[in-house]
Motif scaffolding. Structure first.
Motif, PDB file in Angstrom:
ATOM      1  N   ALA A 149       0.834  -1.208   0.000  1.00  0.00           N
ATOM      2  CA  ALA A 149       0.000   0.000   0.000  1.00  0.00           C
ATOM      3  C   ALA A 149       0.865   1.252   0.000  1.00  0.00           C
ATOM      4  O   ALA A 149       1.705   1.434   0.883  1.00  0.00           O
ATOM      5  CB  ALA A 149      -0.926  -0.006   1.212  1.00  0.00           C
ATOM      6  N   GLY A 150       0.690   2.106  -1.009  1.00  0.00           N
ATOM      7  CA  GLY A 150       1.456   3.338  -1.137  1.00  0.00           C
ATOM      8  C   GLY A 150       2.442   3.326  -2.286  1.00  0.00           C
ATOM      9  O   GLY A 150       2.983   4.375  -2.653  1.00  0.00           O
TER      10      GLY A 150
ATOM     11  N   SER B 246      -5.846   1.464  -5.318  1.00  0.00           N
ATOM     12  CA  SER B 246      -6.535   0.331  -4.693  1.00  0.00           C
ATOM     13  C   SER B 246      -5.650  -0.234  -3.593  1.00  0.00           C
ATOM     14  O   SER B 246      -4.453   0.053  -3.523  1.00  0.00           O
ATOM     15  CB  SER B 246      -6.847  -0.749  -5.730  1.00  0.00           C
ATOM     16  N   SER B 247      -6.243  -1.023  -2.728  1.00  0.00           N
ATOM     17  CA  SER B 247      -5.504  -1.656  -1.637  1.00  0.00           C
ATOM     18  C   SER B 247      -5.140  -3.092  -2.012  1.00  0.00           C
ATOM     19  O   SER B 247      -5.885  -3.746  -2.753  1.00  0.00           O
ATOM     20  CB  SER B 247      -6.364  -1.663  -0.373  1.00  0.00           C
ATOM     21  N   PRO B 248      -4.023  -3.614  -1.515  1.00  0.00           N
ATOM     22  CA  PRO B 248      -3.698  -5.027  -1.747  1.00  0.00           C
ATOM     23  C   PRO B 248      -4.790  -5.970  -1.243  1.00  0.00           C
ATOM     24  O   PRO B 248      -4.808  -7.142  -1.626  1.00  0.00           O
ATOM     25  CB  PRO B 248      -2.393  -5.215  -0.964  1.00  0.00           C
TER      26      PRO B 248
ATOM     27  N   MET C 265      -3.698   3.159   1.719  1.00  0.00           N
ATOM     28  CA  MET C 265      -3.212   2.874   3.068  1.00  0.00           C
ATOM     29  C   MET C 265      -4.357   2.749   4.074  1.00  0.00           C
ATOM     30  O   MET C 265      -4.369   1.833   4.907  1.00  0.00           O
ATOM     31  CB  MET C 265      -2.240   3.972   3.511  1.00  0.00           C
ATOM     32  N   ILE C 266      -5.313   3.689   4.014  1.00  0.00           N
ATOM     33  CA  ILE C 266      -6.429   3.654   4.962  1.00  0.00           C
ATOM     34  C   ILE C 266      -7.294   2.418   4.736  1.00  0.00           C
ATOM     35  O   ILE C 266      -7.737   1.764   5.685  1.00  0.00           O
ATOM     36  CB  ILE C 266      -7.257   4.947   4.857  1.00  0.00           C
ATOM     37  N   LYS C 267      -7.525   2.072   3.485  1.00  0.00           N
ATOM     38  CA  LYS C 267      -8.302   0.873   3.168  1.00  0.00           C
ATOM     39  C   LYS C 267      -7.583  -0.375   3.675  1.00  0.00           C
ATOM     40  O   LYS C 267      -8.201  -1.281   4.255  1.00  0.00           O
ATOM     41  CB  LYS C 267      -8.517   0.796   1.654  1.00  0.00           C
ATOM     42  N   TYR C 268      -6.269  -0.436   3.472  1.00  0.00           N
ATOM     43  CA  TYR C 268      -5.489  -1.596   3.895  1.00  0.00           C
ATOM     44  C   TYR C 268      -5.522  -1.759   5.416  1.00  0.00           C
ATOM     45  O   TYR C 268      -5.777  -2.855   5.931  1.00  0.00           O
ATOM     46  CB  TYR C 268      -4.042  -1.457   3.411  1.00  0.00           C
ATOM     47  N   VAL C 269      -5.265  -0.679   6.135  1.00  0.00           N
ATOM     48  CA  VAL C 269      -5.263  -0.717   7.598  1.00  0.00           C
ATOM     49  C   VAL C 269      -6.627  -1.139   8.136  1.00  0.00           C
ATOM     50  O   VAL C 269      -6.729  -1.928   9.087  1.00  0.00           O
ATOM     51  CB  VAL C 269      -4.857   0.669   8.161  1.00  0.00           C
TER      52      VAL C 269
ATOM     53  N   ASP D 101      -9.066  -2.890   6.467  1.00  0.00           N
ATOM     54  CA  ASP D 101      -9.379  -4.281   6.114  1.00  0.00           C
ATOM     55  C   ASP D 101      -8.599  -5.269   6.969  1.00  0.00           C
ATOM     56  O   ASP D 101      -9.117  -6.323   7.354  1.00  0.00           O
ATOM     57  CB  ASP D 101      -9.076  -4.536   4.633  1.00  0.00           C
ATOM     58  N   LYS D 102      -7.344  -4.944   7.266  1.00  0.00           N
ATOM     59  CA  LYS D 102      -6.496  -5.830   8.056  1.00  0.00           C
ATOM     60  C   LYS D 102      -6.713  -5.666   9.557  1.00  0.00           C
ATOM     61  O   LYS D 102      -6.139  -6.406  10.351  1.00  0.00           O
ATOM     62  CB  LYS D 102      -5.022  -5.566   7.726  1.00  0.00           C
ATOM     63  N   GLN D 103      -7.532  -4.687   9.931  1.00  0.00           N
ATOM     64  CA  GLN D 103      -7.816  -4.379  11.336  1.00  0.00           C
ATOM     65  C   GLN D 103      -6.519  -4.153  12.126  1.00  0.00           C
ATOM     66  O   GLN D 103      -6.346  -4.662  13.244  1.00  0.00           O
ATOM     67  CB  GLN D 103      -8.657  -5.497  11.964  1.00  0.00           C
TER      68      GLN D 103
END
Length: 222
Positions: free
Chosen positions: A6-7, A32-34, A97-101, A103-105
């Motif tokens: 991400a990034g 997009s996020s991974p 980054m925000i989507k990844y964080v 989704d991964k909680q």
């Protein structure tokens, strides 16, 4: 499809672009996020031959993509708090980054100051607001830099703006970030060259943030 962090950004090549002085390749942050099952990049369409060709792509058309690269990524220590300072289209790496964080909680605490000329220029705000409502570690502050910060809607009436107004400055940051966080946080700055210059001055001269706690990504229009 291909792996990325991400990034990171990728070079995209369009073989049939003609007459562009900057050639047939541009690099874009993967917005997009991974964690998502598609690849997305976000850009403004301008008058260059490359951007004009990009705007006419249809399903089935092909372009070449390089291996993702770049160091504008989240800290390896996901307990580290971060502050994002974005200007306009520079918000794209913060979307991933925000989507990844979320989704991964992950426990990463993110405060983002998103500066735009007017309400019409704000992108991803619905997604950001939804993720912030779901993830208590996410805080989004929007600000409009135009003196005339209310926009006409389709009916011609004024739509009231309840967010911040003016450019990101010391007062605005201290309004939302306490000193303990400020002393340990990592700043990410993403936007046009003039914004990067002013944010570096703000962070280093006014807030006395050491350079090793500032990461920057420059966005240029082409």
């Amino acid at each position: 499809m291909f792996e990325y962090i991400a990034g990171q950004y990728t070079y995209f090549k369009l073989d049939d672009v003609k007459g562009d002085p900057n050639d047939t390749t541009r690099h874009f942050t993967i917005s997009s996020s991974p964690t998502e099952n598609f690849i997305m990049f976000t850009t403004k369409i301008r008058e260059s031959a490359y951007k004009q060709r990009l705007s006419t792509l249809e399903v089935g058309d092909k372009l070449r993509a390089s291996k993702p690269e770049g160091e504008f990524v989240l800290p390896e220590d996901n307990t580290k708090s971060v502050i994002f300072l974005s200007g306009g289209i520079g918000v794209t790496p913060f979307r991933t980054m925000i989507k990844y964080v979320t989704d991964k909680q992950l426990p990463t605490k993110i405060t983002m100051f998103d500066s735009n000329k007017n309400q019409q220029n704000i992108i991803f705000n619905k997604e950001f607001d939804n993720w912030a409502a779901f993830n208590e570690n996410i805080k989004i502050i929007y600000t409009l830099s135009d003196e005339e910060s209310n926009e006409n809607d389709d009916s011609g009436t004024k739509e009231e703006w309840n967010g911040e107004k003016g450019r990101i400055d010391k007062e605005m940051i201290l309004k939302y970030v306490d000193k303990n966080t400020l002393d340990d946080v990592v700043f990410y700055v993403s936007g046009p060259p003039d914004m990067l210059k002013s944010m570096h001055s703000l962070l280093q001269k006014e807030l006395e943030i050491s350079p090793d706690r500032i990461k920057a990504e420059e966005f240029t229009g082409y």
